[in-house]
Write a protein that holds these residues in place. Sequence first.
Motif, short mmCIF file in Angstrom:
data_model
loop_
_atom_site.label_atom_id
_atom_site.label_comp_id
_atom_site.label_asym_id
_atom_site.label_seq_id
_atom_site.Cartn_x
_atom_site.Cartn_y
_atom_site.Cartn_z
N PHE A 152 0.82 -1.22 0.00
CA PHE A 152 0.00 0.00 0.00
C PHE A 152 0.85 1.27 0.00
CE2 PHE A 152 -2.48 -3.32 2.13
CZ PHE A 152 -3.61 -3.34 1.32
N ALA A 153 2.17 1.10 0.00
CA ALA A 153 3.06 2.26 0.08
C ALA A 153 3.47 2.72 -1.31
CB ALA A 153 4.30 1.91 0.90
N ILE A 154 3.66 4.02 -1.44
CA ILE A 154 4.21 4.59 -2.67
C ILE A 154 5.59 5.13 -2.32
CG2 ILE A 154 3.88 6.21 -4.57
CD1 ILE A 154 0.93 6.39 -3.76
N VAL A 520 10.47 -5.42 -1.19
CA VAL A 520 9.09 -4.94 -1.03
C VAL A 520 8.64 -4.19 -2.28
CG1 VAL A 520 9.37 -4.75 1.48
CG2 VAL A 520 9.82 -2.75 0.04
N GLU A 521 7.34 -4.01 -2.36
CA GLU A 521 6.77 -3.24 -3.47
C GLU A 521 7.17 -1.76 -3.34
OE1 GLU A 521 4.94 -4.38 -5.96
OE2 GLU A 521 4.75 -6.44 -5.25
N VAL A 522 7.37 -1.10 -4.49
CA VAL A 522 7.63 0.35 -4.45
C VAL A 522 6.53 1.13 -5.16
CG1 VAL A 522 10.13 0.17 -4.21
CG2 VAL A 522 9.12 0.17 -6.49
N ASN A 523 5.68 0.42 -5.93
CA ASN A 523 4.53 1.07 -6.57
C ASN A 523 4.93 2.37 -7.26
OD1 ASN A 523 2.58 -0.89 -5.66
ND2 ASN A 523 2.76 0.01 -3.62
N ARG A 524 5.96 2.26 -8.10
CA ARG A 524 6.54 3.48 -8.67
C ARG A 524 5.60 4.22 -9.61
NH1 ARG A 524 10.23 -0.41 -10.85
NH2 ARG A 524 11.83 0.38 -9.46
N ASN A 867 22.55 -5.39 -12.28
CA ASN A 867 22.58 -5.98 -13.62
C ASN A 867 21.19 -6.13 -14.21
OD1 ASN A 867 25.35 -6.11 -13.88
ND2 ASN A 867 25.51 -8.21 -13.10
N GLU A 868 20.23 -6.48 -13.37
CA GLU A 868 18.85 -6.59 -13.85
C GLU A 868 18.36 -5.27 -14.41
OE1 GLU A 868 16.76 -7.99 -10.45
OE2 GLU A 868 17.26 -10.11 -10.78
N LEU A 869 18.72 -4.17 -13.74
CA LEU A 869 18.29 -2.85 -14.20
C LEU A 869 19.06 -2.41 -15.44
CD1 LEU A 869 17.96 -1.07 -10.75
CD2 LEU A 869 16.10 -1.84 -12.23
N LEU A 870 20.34 -2.73 -15.50
CA LEU A 870 21.13 -2.37 -16.68
C LEU A 870 20.62 -3.10 -17.92
CD1 LEU A 870 24.74 -2.35 -15.17
CD2 LEU A 870 23.42 -0.36 -15.88
N ASN A 871 20.09 -4.30 -17.73
CA ASN A 871 19.63 -5.11 -18.87
C ASN A 871 18.16 -4.91 -19.20
OD1 ASN A 871 22.15 -6.28 -19.33
ND2 ASN A 871 21.77 -7.88 -17.81
N ASP A 872 17.36 -4.53 -18.21
CA ASP A 872 15.92 -4.40 -18.44
C ASP A 872 15.39 -3.24 -17.61
OD1 ASP A 872 13.31 -4.77 -19.15
OD2 ASP A 872 12.99 -6.54 -17.90
N MET A 873 15.12 -2.13 -18.24
CA MET A 873 14.68 -0.93 -17.53
C MET A 873 13.16 -0.95 -17.35
SD MET A 873 15.26 3.06 -18.57
CE MET A 873 14.13 2.99 -19.96
N PRO A 874 12.67 -0.88 -16.11
CA PRO A 874 11.22 -0.88 -15.89
C PRO A 874 10.56 0.37 -16.48
CG PRO A 874 12.45 -1.26 -13.85
CD PRO A 874 13.44 -0.82 -14.87
N ARG A 875 9.31 0.22 -16.84
CA ARG A 875 8.53 1.34 -17.38
C ARG A 875 7.72 1.99 -16.27
NH1 ARG A 875 5.71 1.91 -23.13
NH2 ARG A 875 4.71 3.96 -22.81
N ALA A 876 7.82 3.30 -16.17
CA ALA A 876 7.04 4.05 -15.20
C ALA A 876 6.74 5.41 -15.83
CB ALA A 876 7.80 4.20 -13.89
N ASP A 877 5.63 5.49 -16.55
CA ASP A 877 5.33 6.70 -17.33
C ASP A 877 5.20 7.94 -16.46
OD1 ASP A 877 5.33 5.43 -19.82
OD2 ASP A 877 3.27 4.73 -19.55
N LYS A 878 4.59 7.77 -15.29
CA LYS A 878 4.41 8.95 -14.43
C LYS A 878 5.74 9.43 -13.86
CE LYS A 878 -0.38 7.82 -13.42
NZ LYS A 878 -1.33 7.20 -12.48
N LEU A 879 6.62 8.47 -13.57
CA LEU A 879 7.96 8.83 -13.11
C LEU A 879 8.71 9.58 -14.22
CD1 LEU A 879 10.11 8.58 -10.88
CD2 LEU A 879 10.79 6.41 -11.90
N LEU A 880 8.50 9.16 -15.46
CA LEU A 880 9.14 9.85 -16.58
C LEU A 880 8.60 11.27 -16.72
CD1 LEU A 880 11.12 9.33 -19.01
CD2 LEU A 880 9.07 9.04 -20.40
#
Length: 979
Positions: A152-154, A520-524, A867-880
Amino acid sequence: MSLKRVVLLFLFACSLKTAGAQGKYQWKEATSGGYTYKYISNDPMKARFYTLKNGLTVILSVNKKDPRIQTLIGTRAGSDNDPKDHTGLAHYLEHLLFKGTQQFGSLDWAKEKPLIDQVSDLYDKYNKTVDPAARKAVYREIDSVSGLAAKFAIANEYDKMMSGMGAQGTNAHTWVEETIYEEDIPSNAIDKYLTVQAERFRDPVFRLFHTELEAVYEEKNRGLDNDGRKVYETMLAALFPTHNYGQQSTIGTVEHLKNPNLKAIRQFYNEYYVPNNMAVVMAGDFDPDYVIKSIDDKFSYMKTKPVKEYKPAPEAPIKAPIVKEVFGPDAESVDIVFRMPGALDTKSNLVLGVMSAILENGKAGLLDLNINKQQKVLNANAGVMGLKDYSIFSLSGKAKQGQTLEDVKVLLLGQLDILKKGDFDESLVKAIVNNAKLSELQGLESNNNRATALMDGFIKSRGQNWAYDVAYVDDMGTVTKKQLVDYANKYLQDNYVIVYKRKGEDKNIQKVEKPSITPVEVNREAQSSFLQKVAAMPATPVKPQWLDYEKDIQKTSLGNTDMMYVQNKDNGLFRLYYRFDMGSWNDKKLPLAAQYLQFLSTDKYTSEQISKEFYNIACNFSVAATSENTTITISGLQENFDKAVTLFEHIIANCKPNEEALAALKGRLLKARTDSKLNKSAIMKGVMNYAMYGAKNPFNNQLSQSDLDGITAAELTNILHELPTYKHTVIYWGPESLTTAAAEVKKLHTIPASFKAVPAAVKFVKDDQQKNQVLFADYDMVQTEVNWLRNSDVYDPAKTGIVSLFNSYFGGGMGSVVFQTIRESKALAYSTYAFYASPDKKADRYSIMAYVGSQADKMPDAIVGMNELLNDMPRADKLLETAKEGMKQDIETERITNDGIIFSYLAAQKLGLNTDIRKQVYESIDKMNFDEVKKFHDQYLANKPYTYCIVASEKKVPADELKKYGEVKKLSLEEIFGY
């Protein structure tokens, strides 16, 4: 003593009656916009002091130079106020005040609250549980419930809001007497900022606690690897055997960090975060009448409460030297510290400040002339740290080659003997005052300096003694030689603590063990309605201002070179530069020659006299040689321009070889080189250069020992004499007109009819990373430091916008994908980042750099996570979108001024540009989308080979573990440093 306003020395009337405080600088009262405020007559900051009905202090200082505002919100509570059984609590709380409230940081507070309450109860149970097995069971339950609550956290919603409104420098710090929350905001974001801050302090929710707790553990472990911090804490503990200054570490003990209690943290918040114990300080471009009304409206909900002040019993006098030793891998040093009257004893602190400057002021103090100028040690310093209850006066030094720390101690204490005998020129006090006025003028340009000084005044005296701070520089001139001698003899006897920092294993070191934490979830992608409300608040647009190099910089010819000019319309300061397009890559001896100059005499002046002459006229000079440029800088008060330039021109033309000074310089350089090999930051910098360029790189482009041994005094002085005969550009920033300034420079500075050819520069070419590789350097430390390095394409100005957006979104701040994942979700590090680094010249290449600093046992998980982030960048349109909005705000409110305009132009030229690149970036922001950022990431970062640069203890990082990441090369210190 440093005259920087951060360490303010306040005065009050009953202790010191001076003409300054009672005449020129007096408290006055005025009313404007319906609010009454106090101010000090002739205060250069024109600060207004308000006290709202609920007791909240508001201090405002208007500075219209840039459309930005430095803001500080502070409470008069720090580690001094921690409960004895919960040290580190104030610092924990500082971290938690970034986690949000019921209104922001939560997807559904009604569902989150019972879980947060359950976590709090579990920590209370954990705190009281002793049996190790039972503690582990409770912690597993904490981890489980925390994971449910995190759904439930952002994460980082506070940071997202601040970034979205264009805030910079989002940070906070806790110290012994204070906790301060810092933001630098655009001037059109006042309403948004105050709305967020008022909510932030209304009823903070301590969510995501166990992952933040792990970040604090990492911060503690970083401190355990920092020899300087260990010396500082040892010094305080010995100097203050009963006072909390020495008995309660700000970050807390390992035992207390392992046993946190959320209920105790809440109680601390309720006791100390009350309006009559807090202040809002703002310095910058705003309407004070509007701001004070807005603050009153937003913060009126706060209710005043009695605050229990920390009032310790006096410390017993120190009657004989107290000797302590600290061991660690870094270079050796010695610190001698005296316990002095507190900052509120204004008569004492005025004299103490002048006395410290008599000992060291960077130019003409006793340590400057008798120790540093004569190269009797590697370096020596004196200073004052002013706290409420006690001030600390310190002498410190590092030994040169073949010298013991005991030798350094004797030399340092010898300068105190000179002081106590009065063997110094009383006219030095006048020079100290003139240089303090120069520092004050320079400091006024910075909103941060203003806000920090005002907040420090609130912390120490609730701002009541601001009149005496404003008068401080003037009052320094009233201090007599007799007062200084009497003061030194009264306070500086054998009543000191001496801390020897020695090289060796620290057998007392105890790391904070890693608990088992489930990510934990970050709900980005989530946004609270509060964030949406803040984002929708109207803000008056700020129009960006672009530099027009043709108009903003004036040029004129000086013989066969150019002079570049920008006028200073604000004050009487000047800066004059001679800039040469040659540096250490052209001649390795240039930096040594530049350093050597400060120890040389001429036919008219000794080296010591030169320092005194410049100090007496409140001017400075320096010669700095970087890799590709050498810059001579002469600066100070315009009224002494002719004297300063004439004196420097005489020195550079007439300096005489001094073999004795060179021999001492070589010895000190040898010791400095040895010390660098003991410094983990220097080692990592060398490893990174090795990864970027290979075995031959800019970092190890050093004079060999045989080269150094063979250099003569005549050789170096010839380099200095010939320096002005190479082509250079003259740069002037000051109050004179272009015509006047050019005429003055032409009269004082000889420019040859033809310039000598510049020696060819050595070339360094960035490597191609064809496969994964590990470069490892062994260092005795608790943590591991891991950097990823990969070189990319050649500079392309068309990429500037997408590079900036990618960095902001992916790994450039607390709201970025990297920070949220590595720290907030997985609790793998205190510090982490990743970015696409731009070169500073057009023929050079970009480089990808990423970093994680973690405990040794977390290193495998940290590497996998990055390495996971360098190889696969998560999508977060609102963060962008937040990143884009922040970019726009940054550019809209950035003002490049003063001589910065010229250096911006020179930097642009180096990149092959002739216009302000910010305009192109600004116009591209709205057109960029996630697909472009993703394409950029996939093209340049994803699934590429990297060089892993790892500095760690080989006792804690198994060799087999390193081999998982690529072929391992263990670098020797000689390979890293080149000597």
